[in-house]
Structures are given as C-alpha cells and as structure tokens.
Design a protein around this motif. Sequence first.
Motif, PDB file in Angstrom:
ATOM      1  N   GLY A  55       1.398  -8.843  16.419  1.00  0.00           N
ATOM      2  CA  GLY A  55       0.899  -9.563  15.369  1.00  0.00           C
ATOM      3  C   GLY A  55      -0.510  -8.710  14.493  1.00  0.00           C
ATOM      4  N   GLN A  56      -1.362  -8.750  15.192  1.00  0.00           N
ATOM      5  CA  GLN A  56      -2.548  -8.087  15.141  1.00  0.00           C
ATOM      6  C   GLN A  56      -2.053  -6.611  14.348  1.00  0.00           C
ATOM      7  OE1 GLN A  56      -5.418  -9.277  15.049  1.00  0.00           O
ATOM      8  NE2 GLN A  56      -5.953  -8.006  14.745  1.00  0.00           N
ATOM      9  N   ILE A  57      -1.152  -5.869  14.650  1.00  0.00           N
ATOM     10  CA  ILE A  57      -1.095  -5.125  14.306  1.00  0.00           C
ATOM     11  C   ILE A  57       0.282  -5.588  12.267  1.00  0.00           C
ATOM     12  CG2 ILE A  57       0.580  -2.861  13.938  1.00  0.00           C
ATOM     13  CD1 ILE A  57      -0.324  -2.620  17.131  1.00  0.00           C
ATOM     14  N   SER A  58       0.217  -6.231  12.971  1.00  0.00           N
ATOM     15  CA  SER A  58       1.355  -6.598  11.046  1.00  0.00           C
ATOM     16  C   SER A  58       0.063  -7.199  10.545  1.00  0.00           C
ATOM     17  CB  SER A  58       1.859  -7.518  11.774  1.00  0.00           C
ATOM     18  OG  SER A  58       1.960  -8.137  10.598  1.00  0.00           O
ATOM     19  N   LYS A  59      -1.079  -7.664  10.570  1.00  0.00           N
ATOM     20  CA  LYS A  59      -1.777  -7.464   9.650  1.00  0.00           C
ATOM     21  C   LYS A  59      -2.911  -6.300   9.073  1.00  0.00           C
ATOM     22  CE  LYS A  59      -3.207 -12.370  11.305  1.00  0.00           C
ATOM     23  NZ  LYS A  59      -1.945 -12.402  12.718  1.00  0.00           N
ATOM     24  N   CYS A  60      -2.739  -5.343   9.936  1.00  0.00           N
ATOM     25  CA  CYS A  60      -3.755  -3.818   9.985  1.00  0.00           C
ATOM     26  C   CYS A  60      -2.620  -3.297   8.933  1.00  0.00           C
ATOM     27  CB  CYS A  60      -3.690  -3.067  11.376  1.00  0.00           C
ATOM     28  SG  CYS A  60      -4.877  -4.033  12.256  1.00  0.00           S
ATOM     29  N   ILE A  61      -1.082  -3.988   9.400  1.00  0.00           N
ATOM     30  CA  ILE A  61      -0.062  -2.910   8.253  1.00  0.00           C
ATOM     31  C   ILE A  61      -0.326  -3.678   6.509  1.00  0.00           C
ATOM     32  CG2 ILE A  61       1.782  -2.275   7.441  1.00  0.00           C
ATOM     33  CD1 ILE A  61       2.726  -2.030  10.460  1.00  0.00           C
ATOM     34  N   SER A  62      -0.760  -4.638   6.624  1.00  0.00           N
ATOM     35  CA  SER A  62      -0.680  -5.600   5.325  1.00  0.00           C
ATOM     36  C   SER A  62      -2.131  -4.945   4.912  1.00  0.00           C
ATOM     37  CB  SER A  62      -0.750  -7.346   5.297  1.00  0.00           C
ATOM     38  OG  SER A  62       0.303  -7.376   5.874  1.00  0.00           O
ATOM     39  N   GLY A  63      -3.395  -5.010   5.445  1.00  0.00           N
ATOM     40  CA  GLY A  63      -4.725  -5.061   4.896  1.00  0.00           C
ATOM     41  C   GLY A  63      -4.365  -3.263   4.513  1.00  0.00           C
ATOM     42  N   VAL A  64      -3.560  -2.437   5.033  1.00  0.00           N
ATOM     43  CA  VAL A  64      -3.869  -1.015   4.821  1.00  0.00           C
ATOM     44  C   VAL A  64      -2.837  -1.347   3.665  1.00  0.00           C
ATOM     45  CG1 VAL A  64      -2.481   1.174   5.172  1.00  0.00           C
ATOM     46  CG2 VAL A  64      -3.463   0.206   6.890  1.00  0.00           C
ATOM     47  N   ALA A  65      -1.564  -1.672   3.306  1.00  0.00           N
ATOM     48  CA  ALA A  65      -0.945  -1.716   2.045  1.00  0.00           C
ATOM     49  C   ALA A  65      -1.899  -2.374   1.044  1.00  0.00           C
ATOM     50  CB  ALA A  65      -0.028  -2.506   2.256  1.00  0.00           C
ATOM     51  N   GLU A  66      -2.621  -3.053   1.051  1.00  0.00           N
ATOM     52  CA  GLU A  66      -3.725  -3.394  -0.226  1.00  0.00           C
ATOM     53  C   GLU A  66      -4.415  -3.282  -0.441  1.00  0.00           C
ATOM     54  OE1 GLU A  66      -6.330  -7.802  -0.977  1.00  0.00           O
ATOM     55  OE2 GLU A  66      -5.199  -7.667   1.244  1.00  0.00           O
ATOM     56  N   LEU A  67      -5.434  -2.219   0.246  1.00  0.00           N
ATOM     57  CA  LEU A  67      -5.804  -1.165   0.628  1.00  0.00           C
ATOM     58  C   LEU A  67      -5.356   0.014  -0.942  1.00  0.00           C
ATOM     59  CD1 LEU A  67      -8.785  -0.804   1.100  1.00  0.00           C
ATOM     60  CD2 LEU A  67      -8.451   0.746   2.577  1.00  0.00           C
ATOM     61  N   MET A  68      -3.787   0.665  -0.367  1.00  0.00           N
ATOM     62  CA  MET A  68      -3.658   1.467  -1.580  1.00  0.00           C
ATOM     63  C   MET A  68      -3.178   0.831  -2.590  1.00  0.00           C
ATOM     64  SD  MET A  68      -1.135   2.918   1.655  1.00  0.00           S
ATOM     65  CE  MET A  68       0.008   4.442   0.569  1.00  0.00           C
ATOM     66  N   ALA A  69      -2.669  -0.270  -2.617  1.00  0.00           N
ATOM     67  CA  ALA A  69      -2.273  -0.703  -4.146  1.00  0.00           C
ATOM     68  C   ALA A  69      -3.756  -0.761  -5.037  1.00  0.00           C
ATOM     69  CB  ALA A  69      -1.746  -1.974  -3.978  1.00  0.00           C
ATOM     70  N   LEU A  70      -5.002  -1.171  -4.284  1.00  0.00           N
ATOM     71  CA  LEU A  70      -6.432  -1.539  -4.929  1.00  0.00           C
ATOM     72  C   LEU A  70      -6.725  -0.404  -5.368  1.00  0.00           C
ATOM     73  CD1 LEU A  70      -8.364  -4.124  -3.180  1.00  0.00           C
ATOM     74  CD2 LEU A  70      -7.243  -4.076  -4.810  1.00  0.00           C
ATOM     75  N   THR A  71      -6.393   0.946  -3.961  1.00  0.00           N
ATOM     76  CA  THR A  71      -6.227   2.123  -4.448  1.00  0.00           C
ATOM     77  C   THR A  71      -5.793   3.224  -6.039  1.00  0.00           C
ATOM     78  OG1 THR A  71      -7.883   2.992  -2.773  1.00  0.00           O
ATOM     79  CG2 THR A  71      -6.642   4.955  -4.378  1.00  0.00           C
ATOM     80  N   LYS A  72      -4.817   2.338  -6.204  1.00  0.00           N
ATOM     81  CA  LYS A  72      -3.773   3.294  -7.090  1.00  0.00           C
ATOM     82  C   LYS A  72      -4.176   2.062  -8.679  1.00  0.00           C
ATOM     83  CE  LYS A  72       0.516   4.028  -4.520  1.00  0.00           C
ATOM     84  NZ  LYS A  72       1.843   3.520  -4.207  1.00  0.00           N
ATOM     85  N   GLN A  73      -4.469   0.744  -8.451  1.00  0.00           N
ATOM     86  CA  GLN A  73      -5.845   0.706  -9.398  1.00  0.00           C
ATOM     87  C   GLN A  73      -6.335   0.831 -10.132  1.00  0.00           C
ATOM     88  OE1 GLN A  73      -5.238  -3.912  -8.212  1.00  0.00           O
ATOM     89  NE2 GLN A  73      -6.504  -4.299 -10.656  1.00  0.00           N
ATOM     90  N   LYS A  74      -6.816   1.043  -9.739  1.00  0.00           N
ATOM     91  CA  LYS A  74      -8.045   2.103  -9.519  1.00  0.00           C
ATOM     92  C   LYS A  74      -8.661   3.241 -10.203  1.00  0.00           C
ATOM     93  CE  LYS A  74     -12.334   3.622  -8.006  1.00  0.00           C
ATOM     94  NZ  LYS A  74     -13.529   4.752  -6.860  1.00  0.00           N
ATOM     95  N   ALA A  75      -7.104   3.647 -10.216  1.00  0.00           N
ATOM     96  CA  ALA A  75      -6.860   5.400 -11.094  1.00  0.00           C
ATOM     97  C   ALA A  75      -6.507   4.978 -12.588  1.00  0.00           C
ATOM     98  CB  ALA A  75      -5.844   6.145 -10.471  1.00  0.00           C
ATOM     99  N   THR A  76      -6.153   3.679 -13.326  1.00  0.00           N
ATOM    100  CA  THR A  76      -6.441   3.104 -13.933  1.00  0.00           C
ATOM    101  C   THR A  76      -7.469   2.317 -14.753  1.00  0.00           C
ATOM    102  OG1 THR A  76      -5.080   1.338 -13.049  1.00  0.00           O
ATOM    103  CG2 THR A  76      -3.993   3.660 -14.089  1.00  0.00           C
ATOM    104  N   ALA A  77      -7.916   2.127 -13.950  1.00  0.00           N
ATOM    105  CA  ALA A  77      -8.956   0.719 -14.239  1.00  0.00           C
ATOM    106  C   ALA A  77     -10.202   1.497 -15.341  1.00  0.00           C
ATOM    107  CB  ALA A  77      -9.730  -0.045 -13.358  1.00  0.00           C
ATOM    108  N   GLY A  78     -10.803   1.194 -16.060  1.00  0.00           N
ATOM    109  CA  GLY A  78     -11.628   1.202 -16.779  1.00  0.00           C
ATOM    110  C   GLY A  78     -13.010  -0.169 -16.694  1.00  0.00           C
ATOM    111  N   GLY A  79     -14.452   0.793 -17.096  1.00  0.00           N
ATOM    112  CA  GLY A  79     -15.244  -0.508 -17.316  1.00  0.00           C
ATOM    113  C   GLY A  79     -15.433  -1.417 -16.664  1.00  0.00           C
TER     114      GLY A  79
END
Length: 217
Positions: A55-79
């Motif tokens: 269960g703890q590993i599952s939470k970590c995987i969700s955290g990694v997925a969220e972090l990757m999504a934010l990293t992709k979002q940063k590439a197109t964000a500005g200001g």
Amino acid sequence: KGQIPKIWLALIIGTTLSTSGFAELKKLNPFLSDRQVMAIESLAAGLMLIVNRLGQISKCISGVAELMALTKQKATAGGADLALVDEQIKLTGKALANQLCTTRYYIKKDARENAYVYDPRFLVFEFMHDIVLRQPQVLLVEQFKAAMANGSSRCHQMLMGAGKTTVVAPLLALLLGDGKRMVAQVVPRALFEFSCSVMRSRFSAVLQKQVYTFQYD
C-alpha cells in the motif's frame, strides 16, 4: 458430528492481539503443535507487513506520476503559472521523499535478545487502515499508554491534520479498550457525527468493537 471448525483471516489477525489468542487456536484444532502455532503467528505478521508495504509503494507510485505530470506542465507554463507549478513540484517532491523514507517507528531493537520487538496492535491497526503510523503519533500513543499504566493523567494538544480523530483516538481505543475498561471520547457537538462515523468505520472490518453514543446536557 461431522463439523469442522473454520478459521478465517480476521480470527488469526485477532489472535495476534491477545496473550492467549493462539492457545485458543489450539482449542479449535488440538492437533496443532506449538511450532505450527508459532508459524501461523509469523505468517500472519509477515502477511500484514507485506500488504501494508505494498500500500505504501502504491502511494509512492501515485506521487511519482503526479510529479511527472507537473514536470510536463512546467514545460508549457509561463509567467505566474510557472512559479505556481514550481511550488507544486517542490511540495509534491517533498511529500514523495517523505513517503519513500517512511519507516515503522514502533519496531525497536532489543539488545538483550538481539532481535527486533514490536507491539502487534500497531501493526494490525496499520494493516486495517492501509497507513503507516507517523513517529509523533507513535510517541504520543506510547506516552498515553505509560500514563495509564502508572495511573496518572495526561493532556496533549494536537494541531489540525495531525490525525487525532482518524488515528490517535481509534488507536487508543484499540489499545486501552481491553474488555475491562471503557474508552470514552468527548467531542464538541459540531464534530459529533464525523467522530462517530470515523470510530465506527475503524472498527467495522477486521476487528470489530461496539461504539455507543451518549447524549446529555
């Protein structure tokens, strides 16, 4: 005649909480040897440890997925959006790091026995609710246990979100409600329904306890 006693998982988990629990298993099956009973206890503990860690590993995987999504979002964000995404990445990364470094604070090394010891009630509580107890929660509960054992009173103030309703109160009810003592939880009227629902949900699955309500002025 012709009936066989059936032993189910919840019963085996419940026996880990009692000093005479596995003696009761031998009453159900007198052909069990002491070695087999100890093996059942070890397998039950191992199962809970593995399931809880998954269960703890599952939470970590969700955290990694969220972090990757934010990293992709940063590439197109500005200001201003870029600054907001950066802050979200920082918070999400910190939360993920904390998840990855989480340990069990109630398991301690016994130098005399050259082994690790733990209170199985903490493990069962984690298993029941798919959580890993935080260090402050474990320390606080152990302090209340010690105060009860010494016959003294104790008062502690907790900040909002520290788990007093969802973790500490139910865990104390599990530890202190031993059939000889009743645990009473006093809450403001505004928190009454929420506290009742939390306590009942905590003791409605693997381990079951009766939760009664009293109304008075």
